[in-house]
Design an enzyme around this catalytic site. Structure first.
Site, short mmCIF file in Angstrom:
data_model
loop_
_atom_site.label_atom_id
_atom_site.label_comp_id
_atom_site.label_asym_id
_atom_site.label_seq_id
_atom_site.Cartn_x
_atom_site.Cartn_y
_atom_site.Cartn_z
N CYS A 83 0.61 -1.20 0.06
CA CYS A 83 0.11 -0.02 0.16
C CYS A 83 1.08 1.19 0.19
CB CYS A 83 -0.77 0.13 0.96
SG CYS A 83 -1.82 -1.65 1.11
N CYS A 206 -12.76 0.70 8.40
CA CYS A 206 -11.86 0.23 7.42
C CYS A 206 -12.02 1.19 6.42
CB CYS A 206 -12.28 -1.13 7.01
SG CYS A 206 -12.45 -2.33 8.28
N SER A 207 -11.00 1.44 5.67
CA SER A 207 -10.94 2.20 4.37
C SER A 207 -11.66 1.18 3.40
CB SER A 207 -9.48 2.60 3.80
OG SER A 207 -8.78 1.38 3.77
N LYS A 330 -10.08 6.56 4.36
CA LYS A 330 -11.28 6.04 4.82
C LYS A 330 -12.53 6.50 4.00
CE LYS A 330 -14.29 4.41 7.36
NZ LYS A 330 -15.06 4.21 6.03
N HIS A 334 -9.33 4.24 -1.08
CA HIS A 334 -8.01 3.91 -1.05
C HIS A 334 -7.64 2.60 -2.24
CE1 HIS A 334 -4.35 2.15 0.80
NE2 HIS A 334 -4.59 1.39 1.43
#
Lengths: 387, 132, 349
Positions: A83, A206-207, A330, A334
């Site tokens: 990421c 969670c994103s 978020k 992402h």
């Protein structure tokens, strides 16, 4: 080493973009950045992308995307750091310009995540953890961060509500960003009531899964001044990257991010700045707990007090240190390989004073922090308005 | 690419089946699984050591959204367990009421099926923690 | 040279399903089933448990009691009718997991419910021959009955492991016999998921005839009578058969009950009489004699006479006792969960 500036920024559409492929999204962002810079040629391309092989069965993005942009011929390279791929693509481009290998480099990030099922997506993302030690027994990324959260809660008394406050704040910021994937505001109660993903994290911690691309054009300062068009010139003042033990279990203290601390220290040193100089930051809030531990790791708040930052309003727009004014991972979304570059796009927008309703007034120094896995790769950039 | 390719699975047997690890001759740090360079001191000489199956939970999560390989097992508990002697493992906690899991909970590693490559492929075995 | 058991261990999964729960799904009279079969509940393996995992855990417990180096085990036999692979031995995994490879003879055995005792018979004989110093025999099953079939009320999961040797015995083998005829009372054809059985033909002409045959061979061979035994353990396909067989042979309930686990365990097939024997060893005293007779459809019985030594007191507490596993830490599952765990639900891809 030459000074390097960001002279063009661009984003593709972000979200579940059913009608666009990876190459289309990437080209949208690349063209936007080139147009923003007012350039029709570049010397090189870097592409941050985590896993085109698992997501769309395509490797060799350097060649593919240079060709898509009609620029076959220039050196084009994909870099991967899970990421943190986008942030590392930016750093790689920075190094090329700073070293004099190129004058103008297009640094990009992209991920096309919705061409696979949710299960396949979870599995592809899990490939950023240790395949034998963590993934084999059934770890997922939410679970690894959840274990960090559990440890942080036990060690520092961080509360479930404080985790939620990060998501609430970032959604509020995202509601002001026309580019964000999720623009609705949410409450702490919404987060607490949302579906469990990996306890103690819920889905609103969670994103999301996002398709998207981001691009910036880097140039040496002389070129940047020539192309400034009267806009403030945003210089990359500091760059830092570090690695850490791969598996979370190997980290003696699972509430810390040593690579983020080291990358931050390197960037601060290079920029001749300290955490107190940072006026706004885009950090890697892939999960709510991540923003909390990142702020501590960078020295942007005292150790153990990350949980208080969003809850107290300090990191909200209007607070002393706005964090993730874009909405962060978020709310903004992402697309993993694109995130590190998109963070720079937001900081440049802010430093240009062009962020509209989410503008941080008088912003002149901003920081981006982008990490891969549970923090085994981190890259930090400090951007400032060149005097 | 399959994580359950037979050769790939078989080469992990010493660690997964028998909890074999390596103790650095220079600094004493235990690496599990065994490796070529000690992450603590960069030592390159190791002596074999077998991990204790007894340990305690350092941190844990209960997974409600699992990867394809484990999606029919949800909810399942995953933990980082510190074994007697200091080595750590990431493993599931089986046969447990999630509400009963605590940091510091004593557990014991037991031999279990971890994954299978569909109905026709190889079965991969290893260890899960169970309440001690 | 005395040959016997140097270590033993049992493993019983923690999950259970009540017979009444199964009966409620199929519209059956639960009370009649419980009465008719003499069963109340049965063990259920989790998704991550199979014949191999249970065998490994039972064997590690046997090793803890035996106190030997696993590399001294020269033979590994795993008896089961539910080997996880149709081709590829369970025994190789067990041997690898306990660290007995590579100088070891290994085979998987299958003989319906007596595959475990078959392994014991062979392992004991191999040690007796002097070919190997120690031999491991495991009986383990995660047996299945077709949904709604009478078998579904009894098919259970569990394992028992025995390490045979010539020194450090906890029980000396005084006799071993086998009684076998071709009797088509129960079978499962290749590629079939569930077995078929011949209804009441599985009783008198199969189980009882064969069990009595082996038991009488033992009594004749040893010159002993039922009163000479402290305990007797018979194969337990349900709650009723072992008690009826034992009492008809002249054993008392007191001799039979300690090894009579099926009312709360179900039929663990290859594990059945071997697990029963572990429960008896858990409470036996030096000098006690134990008769054990297995039964496997098809049909045959292996019979053994064991004489317990005083080492039993040293090893008993080195691994979990069988009754404690049976009585404690139980988790009851509803039929839907049971069907999922046992792979009875047709899944999408």
């Amino acid at each position: 080493m030459r000074d390097v500036a960001i002279i063009g920024i661009g984003l593709s559409r972000w979200g579940e973009i059913w009608d666009a492929s990876l190459r289309t999204l990437w080209t949208e962002a690349a063209l936007a950045a080139l147009d923003d810079a007012g350039l029709d040629h570049i010397d090189a391309i870097t592409v941050g992308c985590m896993s085109p092989g698992l997501f769309i069965g395509q490797e060799h993005l350097g060649g593919l995307l240079a060709d898509e942009l009609g620029m076959a011929g220039v050196p084009a390279t994909r870099v991967e750091s899970a990421c943190a791929s986008g942030g590392v693509a930016l750093r790689t481009a920075f190094a090329e310009v700073a070293a004099g290998l190129a004058d103008v480099v297009l640094a990009t990030g992209v991920e096309k995540m919705t061409d696979v099922s949710g299960d396949e997506c979870t599995a592809a993302l899990a490939a950023a953890a240790d395949a034998e030690v963590e993934v084999f027994p059934g770890a997922t990324f939410p679970a690894l961060y959840a274990m960090m959260a559990r440890a942080h809660m036990a060690r520092h008394g961080t509360t479930r509500e404080q985790l939620a406050a990060v998501a609430v704040k970032n959604h509020r910021h995202g509601s002001l960003n026309p580019h964000a994937q999720f623009r609705q505001q949410i409450s702490v109660a919404d987060v607490l009531a949302s579906a469990k993903v990996a306890e103690p994290l819920n889905i609103l911690d969670c994103s999301p899964i996002t398709d998207g691309a981001a691009a910036v054009v880097l140039a040496d300062l002389a070129t940047a001044k020539r192309l400034a068009k009267g806009r403030p010139i945003v210089r990359i003042a500091g760059v830092g990257q570090a690695s850490d033990r791969m598996a979370l279990q190997s980290r003696r203290d699972m509430t810390t991010l040593p690579a983020t601390t080291a990358a931050g220290e390197r960037a601060f040193k290079m920029a001749g700045k300290a955490p107190v100089d940072i006026q706004l930051a885009e950090v890697h809030d892939c999960f709510t707990i991540a923003e909390i531990v990142v702020l501590e790791a960078l020295g942007l708040c005292p150790a153990g007090q990350g949980g208080l930052q969003a809850e107290s309003g300090r990191t909200a727009l209007g607070g002393a240190l706005p964090v993730n004014p874009s909405g962060g991972l978020k709310s903004k979304g992402h697309p993993v390989g694109a995130t590190g570059v998109a963070q720079a796009v937001e900081i440049v927008t802010q430093l240009r004073g062009a962020a509209g309703p989410r503008q941080v007034p008088g912003a002149r120094v901003g920081l981006t922090q982008n990490m891969g896995g549970t923090g085994a790769s981190t890259v930090v950039h400090i951007l400032e308005v060149a005097s | 690419m399959s994580p359950l390719n037979p050769a790939r699975t078989a080469r992990e047997y010493p660690a997964r089946y028998r909890l074999e690890a390596a103790r650095c001759d220079a600094c004493g740090a235990v690496s599990y699984p065994a490796r070529l360079v000690c992450p603590a001191c960069r030592g390159r000489k190791f002596s074999p050591v077998t991990l204790s199956p007894e340990g305690q939970v350092l941190t844990w999560s209960v997974i409600h959204v699992g990867p394809s390989s484990h999606k029919h097992e949800v909810p399942y508990a995953l933990a980082i367990v510190e074994l007697t002697g200091g080595a750590r493992v990431t493993c599931q906690i089986a046969d447990v009421d999630p509400a009963a899991i605590r940091i510091g909970m004593p557990v014991r590693l037991e031999f279990r099926r971890i994954q299978e490559d569909g109905e026709a492929g190889v079965i991969a075995y290893g260890h899960k923690a169970v309440p001690a | 040279m005395n040959v016997g058991i140097v270590g033993y261990g049992a493993y019983i999964p923690r999950r259970r399903i009540r017979l009444a729960e199964i009966a409620s799904v199929w519209g059956a009279d639960a009370a009649a089933y419980e009465r008719g079969l003499g069963l109340h509940e049965k063990s259920v393996p989790a998704r991550d448990e199979d014949t191999i995992t249970m065998s490994v855990t039972a064997t590690r417990r046997a090793l803890a009691r035996a106190g030997i180096d696993p590399r001294d085990i020269g033979a590994v036999y795993v008896g089961s009718e539910s080997h996880p692979y149709a081709v590829k031995p369970s025994g190789t995994v067990v041997a690898e997991a306990i660290g007995a490879t590579p100088a070891v003879h290994c085979a998987d055995l299958e003989f319906a419910c007596k595959a475990g005792s078959e392994g014991m018979f062979i392992a004991a004989a191999l040690v007796k021959s002097g070919e190997v110093g120690h031999a491991l025999a495991v009986g383990a099953d995660t047996s299945q009955g077709a949904p709604g079939d009478a078998l579904e009320y009894s098919t259970a999961a569990g394992a028992a492991a025995y390490i045979f040797g010539t020194a450090g015995l906890v029980a000396t083998m005084e006799a071993q016999v086998s009684f076998m005829t071709d009797t088509p009372d129960f079978w499962r054809r290749e590629y079939m998921h569930y077995p078929r059985h011949a209804g009441r033909y599985t009783g008198e002409p199969a189980y009882f005839k064969t069990t009595f045959g082996a038991a009488r061979m033992l009594l004749e061979k040893t010159g002993m009578e039922p009163k000479d035994f402290a305990y007797a353990v018979f194969h337990q396909p349900n709650g009723k058969f072992p008690m009826r067989a034992g009492t008809q042979l002249g054993f008392t309930r007191e001799q039979l009950e300690p090894g009579w686990l099926s009312p709360w365990l179900g039929n663990t097939y290859s594990g059945a009489s071997p697990i029963g024997l572990t429960a008896v060893l858990d409470r036996a005293k030096a000098g006690d004699r134990i008769m054990m007779v297995s039964y496997g459809s098809g049909a045959g019985s292996d019979g053994f006479v064991w004489a317990v030594t005083d080492r039993i007191d040293e090893v008993r507490d080195l691994a979990p006792h069988t009754r404690e596993q049976l009585d404690n830490n139980k988790t009851y599952v509803p039929y839907g969960v049971y069907a999922k765990l046992r792979g009875k639900i047709r899944m999408g891809e």
